[in-house]
Design a protein around this motif. Structure first.
Motif, PDB file in Angstrom:
ATOM      1  N   GLU A 189     -53.579 -42.795  13.814  1.00  8.96           N
ATOM      2  CA  GLU A 189     -52.366 -43.630  13.656  1.00  8.96           C
ATOM      3  C   GLU A 189     -51.163 -42.929  14.286  1.00  8.96           C
ATOM      4  OE1 GLU A 189     -52.962 -46.348   9.696  1.00  8.96           O
ATOM      5  OE2 GLU A 189     -52.683 -44.201   9.360  1.00  8.96           O
ATOM      6  N   GLY A 190     -51.108 -41.608  14.096  1.00 10.41           N
ATOM      7  CA  GLY A 190     -50.000 -40.835  14.675  1.00 10.41           C
ATOM      8  C   GLY A 190     -49.991 -40.939  16.194  1.00 10.41           C
ATOM      9  N   LYS A 194     -47.150 -42.881  18.641  1.00 12.42           N
ATOM     10  CA  LYS A 194     -46.392 -42.192  19.698  1.00 12.42           C
ATOM     11  C   LYS A 194     -46.671 -42.804  21.067  1.00 12.42           C
ATOM     12  CE  LYS A 194     -45.858 -38.258  16.837  1.00 12.42           C
ATOM     13  NZ  LYS A 194     -46.753 -37.820  15.775  1.00 12.42           N
ATOM     14  N   GLY A 195     -47.419 -43.892  21.067  1.00 14.89           N
ATOM     15  CA  GLY A 195     -47.624 -44.649  22.312  1.00 14.89           C
ATOM     16  C   GLY A 195     -48.716 -44.104  23.213  1.00 14.89           C
ATOM     17  N   VAL A 205     -60.569 -47.915  19.056  1.00 13.54           N
ATOM     18  CA  VAL A 205     -59.269 -47.327  19.420  1.00 13.54           C
ATOM     19  C   VAL A 205     -59.521 -46.343  20.558  1.00 13.54           C
ATOM     20  CG1 VAL A 205     -57.261 -46.002  18.650  1.00 13.54           C
ATOM     21  CG2 VAL A 205     -58.433 -47.512  17.041  1.00 13.54           C
ATOM     22  N   TYR A 206     -58.716 -46.424  21.602  1.00 11.93           N
ATOM     23  CA  TYR A 206     -58.879 -45.533  22.754  1.00 11.93           C
ATOM     24  C   TYR A 206     -57.620 -44.736  23.008  1.00 11.93           C
ATOM     25  CZ  TYR A 206     -62.960 -48.407  23.823  1.00 11.93           C
ATOM     26  OH  TYR A 206     -64.154 -49.064  23.746  1.00 11.93           O
ATOM     27  N   CYS A 302     -53.968 -33.394  20.620  1.00 13.70           N
ATOM     28  CA  CYS A 302     -53.091 -32.551  19.797  1.00 13.70           C
ATOM     29  C   CYS A 302     -51.684 -32.483  20.382  1.00 13.70           C
ATOM     30  CB  CYS A 302     -53.659 -31.137  19.675  1.00 13.70           C
ATOM     31  SG  CYS A 302     -54.963 -31.076  18.467  1.00 13.70           S
ATOM     32  N   GLU A 303     -51.600 -32.376  21.708  1.00 15.99           N
ATOM     33  CA  GLU A 303     -50.257 -32.202  22.276  1.00 15.99           C
ATOM     34  C   GLU A 303     -49.422 -33.478  22.153  1.00 15.99           C
ATOM     35  OE1 GLU A 303     -51.238 -28.282  24.962  1.00 15.99           O
ATOM     36  OE2 GLU A 303     -50.612 -30.080  26.045  1.00 15.99           O
ATOM     37  N   VAL A 304     -50.088 -34.645  22.175  1.00  8.84           N
ATOM     38  CA  VAL A 304     -49.266 -35.855  21.973  1.00  8.84           C
ATOM     39  C   VAL A 304     -48.978 -36.040  20.472  1.00  8.84           C
ATOM     40  CG1 VAL A 304     -50.085 -36.998  24.071  1.00  8.84           C
ATOM     41  CG2 VAL A 304     -51.164 -37.553  21.895  1.00  8.84           C
ATOM     42  N   TYR A 305     -49.932 -35.710  19.635  1.00 11.13           N
ATOM     43  CA  TYR A 305     -49.718 -35.876  18.189  1.00 11.13           C
ATOM     44  C   TYR A 305     -48.593 -34.956  17.703  1.00 11.13           C
ATOM     45  CZ  TYR A 305     -50.568 -35.958  13.160  1.00 11.13           C
ATOM     46  OH  TYR A 305     -50.408 -36.077  11.795  1.00 11.13           O
TER      47      TYR A 305
END
Ligand SMILES: Nc1ncnc2c1ncn2[C@@H]1O[C@H](COP(=O)(O)OP(=O)(O)OP(=O)(O)O)[C@@H](O)[C@H]1O
Ligand SMILES: [Zn+2]
Length: 574
Positions: A189-190, A194-195, A205-206, A302-305
């Motif tokens: 979800e996070g 964040k798009g 979900v991709y 991880c880096e986008v989350y």
């Protein structure tokens, strides 16, 4: 992966894509990116240069150089928190017995962990994820007609037992995927919020790889371009990868905001690691096959989350255990040896020494010859320790020792070994230094003296033995039981040894029982002289009975058999 399908892309290679064989591609991609642009006929990609954006973390310099897959070079190991090293290790997919390939990766990293702890004094917090739900588990459970969770528990326990036998220290915590589904859902979800991910009508979900731009490819050095996806795919782009997979009929599932389903593969490690270590990780490890796409995708997630520029600082990848020089030992190629089968022939210490005789990054070949080479190293070390101990106790006498040379050699060995360990954990160099020290020690012990009361130097031998023992202890090898000598000796060899011994005893007995020549006092004297030989034959028979070997004397012929363990004869030696 998202290498764009070029006009000449081999259908065979392209076919690997859908079958989950992307793990085979890092090597290819590595080759691709080292070639001049345009060299590759079968695919197009953009080389961004690995490590271009890697930043040296601020913090405490350990003085250790560590080969970092992110930069493809040795980088100084810097720790933001010197009190403890955070280490995430990808664990096994538990659907069958572990094989020696798995053992190779975990033993090599266990040696590194012990070196970091015992030689350099760092506390390590190691988290290992256990993949207890995935396609292979579901398929095998269906074949065996049991639930995927029952199958996974069975092989998880089996894996832990195998690791314990190989003396691999358990991680600080094991974390199963299925125990962390709510965390995984909220991590996804996070990423969506964040798009960087999207859900589809089918309940998948991709990860939206395009949204990552040229930041993707930190490990493999390749920026994805468009690919081609099959018509029934619901991905926006062929290179997008699954975070959540909608359940197929009859499949195990968990409820989620996107419908019933289960996590994709990469998201489990990102979530579990983040749960414990948050947005920063010191060391991440796994076999080289995991570098792409698994670790590459973990980094993206991880880096986008966490909205950070650098989640994991050091990625370490172990080389594969190969069979016959070319093939990775693996279940699918059916060329594997289970850990249990291996241990019927060789001891865990032999395997550990085998792992030490190469750099953890290099591919190594499984062969009996290589195992015997490792065993000979252990025998050489053990025999030196025995001789040195005998010398210390005064049971072995030799010419005066050049003590100063040995003290110097011991000091330089200690320095060389610490330097080898600090140079990307070069265990092979460290073993060479130990063998060199032993050679120097042996050379002086061999010169047997004729001089009575010659000066002795037991202390230096004591110091060498104690250093070698602490070296072995550091890397997890124990010589105290000499298990590597007895356990792997085949029963056929032992049988032949007992045969030889019994035949020899039989000849001695025949001679002692035979009528001596001569008469009167001379004959009496000869009979008396033979008495101790007969007594020795008797005591050998009694002593061997304690090991379960029953020698039967019939007239002057002797035979032998194995006694059942625990029989009266065995206990009493009669
Ligand atoms: N032949 C091998 N040599 C070294 N490491 C290996 C080998 N096979 C697997 N590994 C490593 O063992 C760890 C656990 O792997 P995993 O459970 O995913 O098995 P796998 O790669 O699917 O094995 P297999 O292909 O036999 O099913 C990973 O870090 C993987 O890289
Ligand atoms: Zn992982």
């Amino acid at each position: 992966m998202s290498l764009r399908r070029g006009p000449l892309l081999s259908p065979a290679l392209w076919g690997l894509r859908g079958a989950g064989h992307w793990r085979a591609l890092p090597v290819l991609a590595t080759l691709v990116c080292r070639r001049p642009a345009g060299w590759l006929p079968w695919a197009r990609c953009v080389c961004v240069g690995r490590g271009k954006e890697w930043r040296l973390p601020p913090g405490h310099d350990t003085g250790i150089q560590i080969y970092n897959s992110l930069t493809q070079r040795k980088d100084p190991l810097i720790l933001p928190r010197p009190e403890a090293i955070s280490w995430y290790s990808c664990g096994p997919t538990v659907y069958d017995h572990a094989h020696l390939g798995h053992a190779c990766s975990y033993v090599r990293f266990d040696i590194i962990r012990r070196i970091l702890t015992k030689v350099f004094g760092y506390n390590i917090v190691m988290v290992m994820g256990i993949t207890d739900v995935d396609d292979k588990i579901i398929r095998r459970a269906t074949e065996m007609d049991i639930s995927p969770s029952a199958l996974a528990r069975l092989y998880e326990e089996d894996f832990k037992l195998d690791m314990a036998t190989l003396k691999v220290l358990p991680p600080t915590v094991y974390m199963r995927v299925t125990d962390n589904i709510p965390h995984i859902i909220s991590f996804i979800e996070g990423i969506i919020s964040k798009g960087h991910a999207y859900s589809t009508m089918k309940g998948n979900v991709y990860f939206d790889l395009k949204s990552r731009g040229d930041k993707y490819g930190k490990l493999i050095g390749v920026v994805p371009e468009e690919g081609v996806e099959s018509d029934d795919s619901d991905k926006r782009h062929a290179s997008d990868f699954a975070l959540w997979k909608a359940a197929k009929p009859q499949e195990i599932f968990w409820a989620s905001p996107w419908g019933n389903g289960r996590p994709g593969w990469h998201i489990e490690c990102s979530t579990i690691s983040s749960l414990v270590f948050g947005s920063q990780l010191d060391i991440h490890t796994g076999g080289i096959d995991l570098a792409f796409p698994h670790h590459e995708n973990e980094i993206a997630q991880c880096e986008v989350y966490h909205q950070c520029k650098q989640w994991g600082n050091y990625f370490l990848h172990s080389g594969h255990l190969h069979v016959k020089g070319k093939e990775k030992m693996s279940k699918s190629l059916k060329n594997y040896i289970t850990i249990k089968d291996f241990l019927k022939k060789f001891s865990p210490d032999v395997f550990r020494m085998f792992c030490m005789l190469s750099n953890y990054r290099s591919a190594i070949d499984y062969s009996d010859d290589n195992m015997h080479e490792a065993k000979h190293h252990l025998i050489g070390i053990a025999s030196f320790i025995d001789d040195a101990n005998a010398y210390m106790k005064g049971q072995l006498v030799c010419d005066p020792i050049r003590e100063d040379l040995l003290w110097e050699r011991l000091t330089s060995t200690k320095i060389a070994i610490k330097a080898a360990f600090a140079d990307d954990f070069d265990t092979h160099r460290a073993v060479d230094a130990i063998m060199d020290l032993i050679q120097h020690g042996n050379r002086q012990l061999k010169a047997v003296t004729k001089e009575a009361n010659c000066p002795r130097s037991p202390a230096v031998y004591g110091a060498i033995v104690s250093y070698i023992e602490s070296f072995l202890d550091t890397v997890g090898i124990s010589l105290s039981s000499r298990q590597f000598i007895s356990e792997n000796r085949s029963s056929a060899t032992l049988h032949s040894v007992v045969d030889e011994l019994v035949q020899f005893r039989s000849k001695v007995r025949q001679y002692s029982l035979g009528a001596p020549e001569g008469t009167g006092t001379k004959r009496q004297q000869l009979l008396l002289e033979r008495e101790p030989l007969l007594q020795a034959c008797d005591s050998l028979r009694q002593n061997l009975a304690a090991y379960g070997i029953n020698i039967k004397d019939r007239s002057n012929i002797s035979t032998w058999e194995l006694l059942e363990p625990g029989t009266e004869e065995q206990k009493t030696g009669k």
